[in-house]
Design an enzyme around this catalytic site. Structure first.
Site, PDB file in Angstrom:
ATOM      1  N   ASP A   1      -7.988   9.025  12.069  1.00 26.52           N
ATOM      2  CA  ASP A   1      -8.515   8.450  10.824  1.00 26.52           C
ATOM      3  C   ASP A   1      -9.304   7.188  11.147  1.00 26.52           C
ATOM      4  OD1 ASP A   1      -8.975   8.093   8.104  1.00 26.52           O
ATOM      5  OD2 ASP A   1      -7.061   7.078   7.748  1.00 26.52           O
TER       6      ASP A   1
ATOM      7  N   GLU B   1       1.311   9.734   2.893  1.00 30.70           N
ATOM      8  CA  GLU B   1       2.367   9.960   3.876  1.00 30.70           C
ATOM      9  C   GLU B   1       3.394   8.842   3.951  1.00 30.70           C
ATOM     10  OE1 GLU B   1       2.631  12.733   5.752  1.00 30.70           O
ATOM     11  OE2 GLU B   1       0.826  13.613   4.890  1.00 30.70           O
ATOM     12  N   ALA B   2       3.006   7.634   3.560  1.00 30.69           N
ATOM     13  CA  ALA B   2       3.901   6.495   3.811  1.00 30.69           C
ATOM     14  C   ALA B   2       3.663   5.344   2.847  1.00 30.69           C
ATOM     15  CB  ALA B   2       3.713   6.007   5.249  1.00 30.69           C
TER      16      ALA B   2
ATOM     17  N   LYS C   1       0.847  -1.196   0.000  1.00 32.58           N
ATOM     18  CA  LYS C   1       0.000   0.000   0.000  1.00 32.58           C
ATOM     19  C   LYS C   1       0.879   1.240   0.000  1.00 32.58           C
ATOM     20  CE  LYS C   1      -3.599   2.316   2.748  1.00 32.58           C
ATOM     21  NZ  LYS C   1      -4.367   2.283   4.015  1.00 32.58           N
ATOM     22  N   GLN C   2       0.425   2.263  -0.714  1.00 30.92           N
ATOM     23  CA  GLN C   2       1.119   3.554  -0.653  1.00 30.92           C
ATOM     24  C   GLN C   2       0.085   4.653  -0.507  1.00 30.92           C
ATOM     25  OE1 GLN C   2       4.428   4.266  -3.230  1.00 30.92           O
ATOM     26  NE2 GLN C   2       4.060   6.460  -3.356  1.00 30.92           N
ATOM     27  N   GLY C   3       0.259   5.475   0.518  1.00 30.78           N
ATOM     28  CA  GLY C   3      -0.635   6.586   0.757  1.00 30.78           C
ATOM     29  C   GLY C   3       0.071   7.903   0.563  1.00 30.78           C
TER      30      GLY C   3
ATOM     31  N   LYS D   1       6.232   0.277   8.053  1.00 36.12           N
ATOM     32  CA  LYS D   1       5.673   1.554   7.589  1.00 36.12           C
ATOM     33  C   LYS D   1       6.824   2.532   7.397  1.00 36.12           C
ATOM     34  CE  LYS D   1       2.006   4.845   8.575  1.00 36.12           C
ATOM     35  NZ  LYS D   1       0.854   5.131   9.453  1.00 36.12           N
TER      36      LYS D   1
END
Length: 221
Positions: free
Chosen positions: A132, A13-14, A9-11, A29
């Site tokens: 969140d 922020e990280a 996963k890539q968001g 992370k």
């Protein structure tokens, strides 16, 4: 890039990887730098954010909340190594309920709502704000069924009832928008939260104000 890591996963922020840590399978992370910030300032801010996330995870576990165990914090490389939790998100569980009969769904939802209410009470009693709270960030362990709260990337510590109320409102909006057939679950979540968190009164009062502001924003667009 994490050695032997698989990006899952890539968001904003990280990046999140699955990777080995000693003899264990771990979630890693990795926060990445912001090119628009001065490099020295960016490194300090990113390290502070990593440390804050790890501290919030620790505070929550100490208060009785089930969160991933933190194995190692590498501030130099802006990474946290933590427990890989085998389980399903509450989001996935609720979306799969179309295959269940009405009574089975009701019993599952009661158990989930009870567990969420207790988890939020423990978290806010520790003065940790998640930042969140969505059903994607709530997992049920495969082996025990325990509710695990994950992704504390936006978390911080606050004693303010309004900050805790916003946490609750974000979760309520998730039920309304993502799980329209399960939105009635939020009332029992609040009921359990109120019973288990002795300082919940001011938070519930603030929640009404936050809801009102949210409705006004929706009307304005």
């Amino acid at each position: 890039m994490i050695d032997n890591g698989v990006l899952i996963k890539q968001g904003a922020e990280a990046r999140i990887y699955i990777a080995p840590f000693l003899t264990r399978k771990a979630i890693v992370k990795e926060r990445f730098s912001k090119s628009y910030r001065h490099p020295i300032l960016d490194k300090k801010l990113t390290a502070r954010r990593v440390t804050q996330e790890a501290r919030c995870l620790y505070k929550c576990r100490r208060s009785g909340l089930d969160t991933p165990v933190v194995y190692f914090v590498d501030t130099e490389n802006s990474t946290i190594y933590m427990e890989y939790v085998e389980g399903k998100t509450v989001k996935d569980i609720l979306q799969e309920q179309s295959d269940d009969d009405e009574e089975t769904s009701r019993l599952k939802n009661e158990e989930i709502a009870n567990n969420i209410g207790i988890a939020l009470a423990n978290m806010h009693a520790a003065d940790v704000i998640h930042g969140d709270l969505t059903t994607s960030n709530l997992l049920c362990r495969d082996l025990t069924g325990s509710l695990v709260v994950i992704d504390f990337g936006l978390s911080y510590v606050s004693i303010l009832p309004e900050d805790k109320a916003v946490d609750l409102y974000v979760l309520e909006r998730t039920f309304t928008s993502t799980h329209p057939n399960s939105e009635t679950m939020f009332a029992p979540i609040l009921e359990i939260y109120t019973k288990k968190y002795k300082d919940s009164g001011p938070v519930i009062s603030k929640l009404e104000e936050v809801r009102l502001r949210g409705r006004k924003r929706s009307m304005v667009g």
